[in-house]
Scaffold this motif. Sequence first.
Motif, PDB file in Angstrom:
ATOM      1  N   LEU A 135      41.621  26.155  56.022  1.00 46.99           N
ATOM      2  CA  LEU A 135      41.762  26.845  57.374  1.00 46.99           C
ATOM      3  C   LEU A 135      42.882  27.892  57.335  1.00 46.99           C
ATOM      4  N   ALA A 136      44.076  27.518  56.692  1.00 46.62           N
ATOM      5  CA  ALA A 136      45.154  28.604  56.817  1.00 46.62           C
ATOM      6  C   ALA A 136      44.841  29.913  55.836  1.00 46.62           C
ATOM      7  N   VAL A 137      43.905  29.450  54.799  1.00 44.42           N
ATOM      8  CA  VAL A 137      43.514  30.486  53.773  1.00 44.42           C
ATOM      9  C   VAL A 137      42.537  31.573  54.846  1.00 44.42           C
ATOM     10  N   MET A 138      41.729  30.894  55.479  1.00 41.18           N
ATOM     11  CA  MET A 138      40.559  31.762  56.305  1.00 41.18           C
ATOM     12  C   MET A 138      41.601  32.427  57.566  1.00 41.18           C
ATOM     13  N   LEU A 139      42.649  31.930  57.877  1.00 40.64           N
ATOM     14  CA  LEU A 139      43.155  32.654  58.727  1.00 40.64           C
ATOM     15  C   LEU A 139      44.239  33.613  58.306  1.00 40.64           C
ATOM     16  N   ASN A 140      44.507  33.454  57.084  1.00 43.24           N
ATOM     17  CA  ASN A 140      45.735  34.302  56.181  1.00 43.24           C
ATOM     18  C   ASN A 140      46.670  34.860  57.013  1.00 43.24           C
ATOM     19  N   ILE A 141      47.573  34.087  57.902  1.00 44.83           N
ATOM     20  CA  ILE A 141      48.579  34.384  58.523  1.00 44.83           C
ATOM     21  C   ILE A 141      49.827  33.708  57.860  1.00 44.83           C
ATOM     22  N   PRO A 142      51.001  34.146  58.262  1.00 47.97           N
ATOM     23  CA  PRO A 142      52.271  33.453  57.444  1.00 47.97           C
ATOM     24  C   PRO A 142      52.348  32.239  58.084  1.00 47.97           C
ATOM     25  N   ILE A 143      53.090  31.431  57.164  1.00 49.06           N
ATOM     26  CA  ILE A 143      53.001  30.004  57.242  1.00 49.06           C
ATOM     27  C   ILE A 143      54.426  29.731  57.647  1.00 49.06           C
ATOM     28  N   ILE A 144      54.787  28.606  58.545  1.00 47.74           N
ATOM     29  CA  ILE A 144      56.014  28.214  58.651  1.00 47.74           C
ATOM     30  C   ILE A 144      56.054  26.479  58.730  1.00 47.74           C
ATOM     31  N   LEU A 145      56.500  26.020  57.562  1.00 47.44           N
ATOM     32  CA  LEU A 145      56.687  24.621  57.286  1.00 47.44           C
ATOM     33  C   LEU A 145      57.712  23.688  57.986  1.00 47.44           C
ATOM     34  N   VAL A 146      57.236  22.854  58.693  1.00 47.67           N
ATOM     35  CA  VAL A 146      57.945  21.876  59.352  1.00 47.67           C
ATOM     36  C   VAL A 146      58.394  20.629  58.248  1.00 47.67           C
ATOM     37  N   VAL A 147      59.894  20.411  58.012  1.00 51.77           N
ATOM     38  CA  VAL A 147      60.042  19.541  57.111  1.00 51.77           C
ATOM     39  C   VAL A 147      60.487  18.291  57.919  1.00 51.77           C
ATOM     40  N   GLY A 148      59.828  17.343  57.932  1.00 58.11           N
ATOM     41  CA  GLY A 148      60.408  15.984  58.579  1.00 58.11           C
ATOM     42  C   GLY A 148      61.505  15.298  57.616  1.00 58.11           C
ATOM     43  N   HIS A 156      57.877  15.535  49.379  1.00 53.62           N
ATOM     44  CA  HIS A 156      57.003  15.828  50.348  1.00 53.62           C
ATOM     45  C   HIS A 156      57.095  17.456  50.825  1.00 53.62           C
ATOM     46  N   ALA A 157      58.195  18.060  50.959  1.00 51.93           N
ATOM     47  CA  ALA A 157      58.505  19.372  51.219  1.00 51.93           C
ATOM     48  C   ALA A 157      58.217  20.233  49.979  1.00 51.93           C
ATOM     49  N   LEU A 159      56.360  19.517  47.195  1.00 53.05           N
ATOM     50  CA  LEU A 159      54.686  19.667  47.102  1.00 53.05           C
ATOM     51  C   LEU A 159      53.902  20.443  48.058  1.00 53.05           C
ATOM     52  N   THR A 160      54.529  20.434  49.164  1.00 56.51           N
ATOM     53  CA  THR A 160      53.460  21.243  50.214  1.00 56.51           C
ATOM     54  C   THR A 160      53.954  22.762  49.901  1.00 56.51           C
ATOM     55  N   VAL A 161      55.230  23.219  49.539  1.00 54.27           N
ATOM     56  CA  VAL A 161      55.555  24.372  49.217  1.00 54.27           C
ATOM     57  C   VAL A 161      54.563  25.010  48.103  1.00 54.27           C
ATOM     58  N   GLU A 162      54.396  23.991  47.053  1.00 54.63           N
ATOM     59  CA  GLU A 162      53.699  24.353  45.647  1.00 54.63           C
ATOM     60  C   GLU A 162      52.139  24.733  46.245  1.00 54.63           C
ATOM     61  N   ALA A 163      51.707  23.752  47.275  1.00 57.39           N
ATOM     62  CA  ALA A 163      50.238  23.956  47.701  1.00 57.39           C
ATOM     63  C   ALA A 163      50.152  25.180  48.465  1.00 57.39           C
ATOM     64  N   ILE A 164      51.090  25.540  49.156  1.00 56.13           N
ATOM     65  CA  ILE A 164      50.985  26.765  49.813  1.00 56.13           C
ATOM     66  C   ILE A 164      51.030  28.107  49.006  1.00 56.13           C
ATOM     67  N   GLN A 165      51.757  27.995  47.982  1.00 54.64           N
ATOM     68  CA  GLN A 165      51.976  29.178  47.169  1.00 54.64           C
ATOM     69  C   GLN A 165      50.716  29.265  46.351  1.00 54.64           C
ATOM     70  N   ALA A 166      50.147  28.230  46.023  1.00 54.38           N
ATOM     71  CA  ALA A 166      49.132  28.178  44.904  1.00 54.38           C
ATOM     72  C   ALA A 166      47.761  28.999  45.536  1.00 54.38           C
ATOM     73  N   ARG A 167      47.951  28.869  46.731  1.00 55.40           N
ATOM     74  CA  ARG A 167      46.746  29.587  47.550  1.00 55.40           C
ATOM     75  C   ARG A 167      47.020  31.120  48.054  1.00 55.40           C
ATOM     76  N   GLY A 168      48.258  31.374  47.527  1.00 53.34           N
ATOM     77  CA  GLY A 168      48.526  32.887  47.656  1.00 53.34           C
ATOM     78  C   GLY A 168      48.742  33.190  48.968  1.00 53.34           C
ATOM     79  N   LEU A 169      49.295  32.033  49.849  1.00 53.31           N
ATOM     80  CA  LEU A 169      49.750  32.357  51.181  1.00 53.31           C
ATOM     81  C   LEU A 169      51.128  32.673  51.337  1.00 53.31           C
TER      82      LEU A 169
END
Length: 216
Positions: A135-148, A156-157, A159-169
Amino acid sequence: MQSSYFITGTDTNVGKTYIASALVKHFVRAGYQAVGMKPIASGCNLTPDGELLNDDVLALRAASNVSAPLDLINPYRFAPAIAPHIAAEQTGQDIDCTQIMQAYQHLATLADIVVVEGAGGFLVPLNAQHTIADLAVMLNIPIILVVGMRLGCINHALLTVEAIQARGLTLTGWVANQVDSEMPVFAENLVTLQQRIAAPCLGVVGWQQEASFSFS
């Protein structure tokens, strides 16, 4: 200013709604027309008039200064407080990312800034084919990550950053939100994340403290 942000988190219950609502308020105070959107909400309550309504959605609506129909702000609403794809299956529905995209595009015509809050973590399934990441890829808007900020947050943080970057976001930034009042070595964990996440830390929110943000 015409912009949007997609808010994702390192897990469920890391304060995505709190941060998303605070971001909407931040932009409202800055003089923008800002609206919050939560495409999928589980754990909704039935109102007296028979409408399913989620507390997170209420928080986003309260923060916004743009009036919009509920079906645009929150297209998919489920009573069970469980993973979205399972809640949809149990209620005989299918989450259609195209419908979410259309609702977002409509909201974007009503506001200067749309703050879109995801559900759970970045790879939570929405249906048999798609995840929050899709869904984030479809929207293609900048992402802000909330790190608990709690034990385990570094892994967790990152791995999530890697997943975001791997999709070109684009990861615009991240927010450190302390969700464990007794988290050991909070400062040391924060420094570790600052050293390893290239995107800027937009804010550090201590336990039960008010959120504030710094955008360059």
